[in-house]
Design a protein around this motif. Structure first.
Motif, PDB file in Angstrom:
ATOM      1  N   ASP A 217       0.823  -1.214   0.000  1.00  0.00           N
ATOM      2  CA  ASP A 217       0.000   0.000   0.000  1.00  0.00           C
ATOM      3  C   ASP A 217       0.858   1.266   0.000  1.00  0.00           C
ATOM      4  N   ASN A 218       2.166   1.093  -0.245  1.00  0.00           N
ATOM      5  CA  ASN A 218       3.103   2.225  -0.297  1.00  0.00           C
ATOM      6  C   ASN A 218       3.183   2.996   1.017  1.00  0.00           C
ATOM      7  N   VAL A 219       3.014   2.266   2.137  1.00  0.00           N
ATOM      8  CA  VAL A 219       3.168   2.862   3.463  1.00  0.00           C
ATOM      9  C   VAL A 219       4.620   2.699   3.905  1.00  0.00           C
ATOM     10  N   VAL A 220       5.276   3.816   4.189  1.00  0.00           N
ATOM     11  CA  VAL A 220       6.670   3.787   4.615  1.00  0.00           C
ATOM     12  C   VAL A 220       6.728   3.659   6.132  1.00  0.00           C
ATOM     13  N   VAL A 221       7.513   2.706   6.619  1.00  0.00           N
ATOM     14  CA  VAL A 221       7.659   2.474   8.056  1.00  0.00           C
ATOM     15  C   VAL A 221       8.991   3.039   8.509  1.00  0.00           C
ATOM     16  N   TRP A 222       8.948   3.977   9.442  1.00  0.00           N
ATOM     17  CA  TRP A 222      10.152   4.566  10.043  1.00  0.00           C
ATOM     18  C   TRP A 222      10.291   4.028  11.460  1.00  0.00           C
ATOM     19  N   VAL A 223      11.509   3.674  11.840  1.00  0.00           N
ATOM     20  CA  VAL A 223      11.754   3.112  13.166  1.00  0.00           C
ATOM     21  C   VAL A 223      12.954   3.823  13.790  1.00  0.00           C
ATOM     22  N   LEU A 224      12.806   4.180  15.056  1.00  0.00           N
ATOM     23  CA  LEU A 224      13.918   4.769  15.795  1.00  0.00           C
ATOM     24  C   LEU A 224      14.501   3.705  16.715  1.00  0.00           C
ATOM     25  N   GLY A 225      15.703   3.260  16.402  1.00  0.00           N
ATOM     26  CA  GLY A 225      16.348   2.208  17.181  1.00  0.00           C
ATOM     27  C   GLY A 225      17.560   1.685  16.442  1.00  0.00           C
ATOM     28  N   SER A 226      18.313   0.832  17.094  1.00  0.00           N
ATOM     29  CA  SER A 226      19.588   0.381  16.540  1.00  0.00           C
ATOM     30  C   SER A 226      19.440  -0.664  15.439  1.00  0.00           C
ATOM     31  N   GLY A 227      18.310  -1.369  15.388  1.00  0.00           N
ATOM     32  CA  GLY A 227      18.119  -2.362  14.325  1.00  0.00           C
ATOM     33  C   GLY A 227      18.859  -3.665  14.619  1.00  0.00           C
ATOM     34  N   PRO A 228      19.124  -4.480  13.598  1.00  0.00           N
ATOM     35  CA  PRO A 228      18.847  -4.272  12.165  1.00  0.00           C
ATOM     36  C   PRO A 228      17.363  -4.446  11.826  1.00  0.00           C
ATOM     37  N   TYR A 229      16.968  -3.882  10.670  1.00  0.00           N
ATOM     38  CA  TYR A 229      15.591  -3.944  10.227  1.00  0.00           C
ATOM     39  C   TYR A 229      15.529  -4.492   8.808  1.00  0.00           C
ATOM     40  N   PRO A 230      14.370  -5.037   8.417  1.00  0.00           N
ATOM     41  CA  PRO A 230      14.217  -5.614   7.067  1.00  0.00           C
ATOM     42  C   PRO A 230      14.350  -4.539   5.983  1.00  0.00           C
ATOM     43  N   PRO A 231      14.622  -4.939   4.755  1.00  0.00           N
ATOM     44  CA  PRO A 231      14.692  -3.992   3.644  1.00  0.00           C
ATOM     45  C   PRO A 231      13.387  -3.207   3.502  1.00  0.00           C
ATOM     46  N   GLY A 232      13.516  -1.931   3.192  1.00  0.00           N
ATOM     47  CA  GLY A 232      12.345  -1.090   3.017  1.00  0.00           C
ATOM     48  C   GLY A 232      11.946  -0.332   4.264  1.00  0.00           C
ATOM     49  N   VAL A 233      12.517  -0.691   5.408  1.00  0.00           N
ATOM     50  CA  VAL A 233      12.238   0.022   6.655  1.00  0.00           C
ATOM     51  C   VAL A 233      13.293   1.111   6.839  1.00  0.00           C
ATOM     52  N   VAL A 234      12.850   2.318   7.117  1.00  0.00           N
ATOM     53  CA  VAL A 234      13.766   3.442   7.282  1.00  0.00           C
ATOM     54  C   VAL A 234      14.232   3.500   8.731  1.00  0.00           C
ATOM     55  N   ALA A 235      15.543   3.312   8.942  1.00  0.00           N
ATOM     56  CA  ALA A 235      16.128   3.364  10.283  1.00  0.00           C
ATOM     57  C   ALA A 235      16.517   4.809  10.598  1.00  0.00           C
TER      58      ALA A 235
ATOM     59  N   GLN B 186      17.653   6.237  13.298  1.00  0.00           N
ATOM     60  CA  GLN B 186      18.845   6.491  14.099  1.00  0.00           C
ATOM     61  C   GLN B 186      20.073   6.680  13.223  1.00  0.00           C
ATOM     62  N   GLU B 187      20.181   5.877  12.160  1.00  0.00           N
ATOM     63  CA  GLU B 187      21.312   6.020  11.242  1.00  0.00           C
ATOM     64  C   GLU B 187      21.285   7.379  10.559  1.00  0.00           C
ATOM     65  N   LEU B 188      20.102   7.834  10.172  1.00  0.00           N
ATOM     66  CA  LEU B 188      19.987   9.139   9.529  1.00  0.00           C
ATOM     67  C   LEU B 188      20.311  10.271  10.496  1.00  0.00           C
ATOM     68  N   LEU B 189      19.877  10.136  11.736  1.00  0.00           N
ATOM     69  CA  LEU B 189      20.173  11.159  12.741  1.00  0.00           C
ATOM     70  C   LEU B 189      21.669  11.242  13.026  1.00  0.00           C
ATOM     71  N   ASP B 190      22.313  10.072  13.104  1.00  0.00           N
ATOM     72  CA  ASP B 190      23.756  10.064  13.372  1.00  0.00           C
ATOM     73  C   ASP B 190      24.542  10.701  12.236  1.00  0.00           C
ATOM     74  N   ALA B 191      24.025  10.551  11.010  1.00  0.00           N
ATOM     75  CA  ALA B 191      24.741  11.082   9.844  1.00  0.00           C
ATOM     76  C   ALA B 191      24.385  12.542   9.548  1.00  0.00           C
ATOM     77  N   ALA B 192      23.345  13.065  10.197  1.00  0.00           N
ATOM     78  CA  ALA B 192      22.884  14.414   9.898  1.00  0.00           C
ATOM     79  C   ALA B 192      23.840  15.463  10.447  1.00  0.00           C
ATOM     80  N   SER B 193      23.937  16.575   9.750  1.00  0.00           N
ATOM     81  CA  SER B 193      24.771  17.691  10.192  1.00  0.00           C
ATOM     82  C   SER B 193      24.096  18.421  11.347  1.00  0.00           C
ATOM     83  N   GLU B 194      24.884  18.989  12.237  1.00  0.00           N
ATOM     84  CA  GLU B 194      24.339  19.772  13.335  1.00  0.00           C
ATOM     85  C   GLU B 194      24.077  21.217  12.919  1.00  0.00           C
ATOM     86  N   GLU B 195      24.478  21.585  11.719  1.00  0.00           N
ATOM     87  CA  GLU B 195      24.235  22.923  11.217  1.00  0.00           C
ATOM     88  C   GLU B 195      22.768  23.084  10.811  1.00  0.00           C
ATOM     89  N   LEU B 196      22.165  24.220  11.183  1.00  0.00           N
ATOM     90  CA  LEU B 196      20.773  24.478  10.858  1.00  0.00           C
ATOM     91  C   LEU B 196      20.635  24.782   9.373  1.00  0.00           C
TER      92      LEU B 196
END
Length: 248
Positions: A16-34, A36-46
């Motif tokens: 149904d094209n529903v994207v599942v986002w999860v906050l946690g260390s994982g691992p998670y199945p393919p297609g699940v957006v982790a 925490q990994e994105l937050l760790d890689a994000a810049s602290e600059e506004l």
């Protein structure tokens, strides 16, 4: 912690094209957006303002699932404007930046996240609540005027409790110097139903604010735990009106 409940239906969600986002260390199945990994890689600059500033304050800021007050649970649209207005919540009930706020409500609901966390961020140095700028209007009602434009928010300390414990509550209050408690009515009933212990009135709690406090529990709470100011409020995530009971 909740991903295990979603995982069995993950294939149908993806169909149904529903994207599942999860906050946690994982691992998670393919297609699940982790996240925490994105937050760790994000810049602290506004990012530049044109990236994050909404074009219209009435646009949807986030979705919060209601508990079913007006029917089955549903995703209620919360606008940018309503989110910003929550900055004034603790100011409206008379808190100030010197207070320490105890919060044990779930952060996936409006009471904990917007009124609790965002409200703590918006607290002014002196507050302007029920003892502040009031104006009498006809019909026996009281109009609470908005703060002056020059008032700056300084924020206040928020003590986050992962899970409410009636047996640990007063010890937590003494240990953390808590002065303000945000409740739902049942939390106060849990406290009143606890076995009496020595030193129950030896605390710095001066203000309790929340919703759903029964009159009998209200009276028992004050009789047992001392002269604590209680401000009962009423509002709904999907509503546009909030009521404050300043007179008890």
């Amino acid at each position: 912690d909740l991903f295990a409940a979603v995982e069995p239906i993950l294939p149908s969600l993806q169909e149904d094209n529903v994207v599942v986002w999860v906050l946690g260390s994982g691992p998670y199945p393919p297609g699940v957006v982790a996240l925490q990994e994105l937050l760790d890689a994000a810049s602290e600059e506004l990012e530049p303002e044109d990236v994050w500033q909404p074009e219209d304050m009435n646009d949807t800021c986030l979705y919060i699932f209601t508990s079913g007050t007006t029917g089955l649970p549903k995703a209620a649209c919360v606008s940018h404007l309503k989110s910003i207005m929550c900055l004034s919540f603790y100011d409206l009930v008379g808190a100030s930046s010197q207070d320490v706020v105890y919060l044990a409500l779930p952060l996936y609901h409006m009471a904990g996240s917007l009124l609790g966390i965002v409200g703590c961020i918006g607290i002014g140095e002196q507050g302007w609540g029920p003892h502040g700028e009031l104006s009498d209007v006809s019909g026996g009602l009281t109009l609470l005027l908005p703060p002056p434009p020059s008032r700056l928010s300084t924020g206040a300390t928020c003590v986050l409790k992962e899970k409410f414990s009636a047996s640990q509550f007063w010890d937590d209050c003494r240990a953390e110097g808590v002065t303000v408690f945000q409740y739902i009515g049942e939390l106060c009933r849990y406290l009143v139903n606890q076995p009496q212990r020595p030193g129950e009135r030896e605390h710095g709690l001066r203000l309790a604010v929340g919703s759903g406090l029964r009159p009998d529990v209200w009276r028992s709470f004050l009789k047992r735990f001392g002269a604590i100011r209680i401000v009962e409020t009423y509002g709904m995530t999907e509503g546009n009106v909030t009521l404050f009971n300043y007179t008890a």
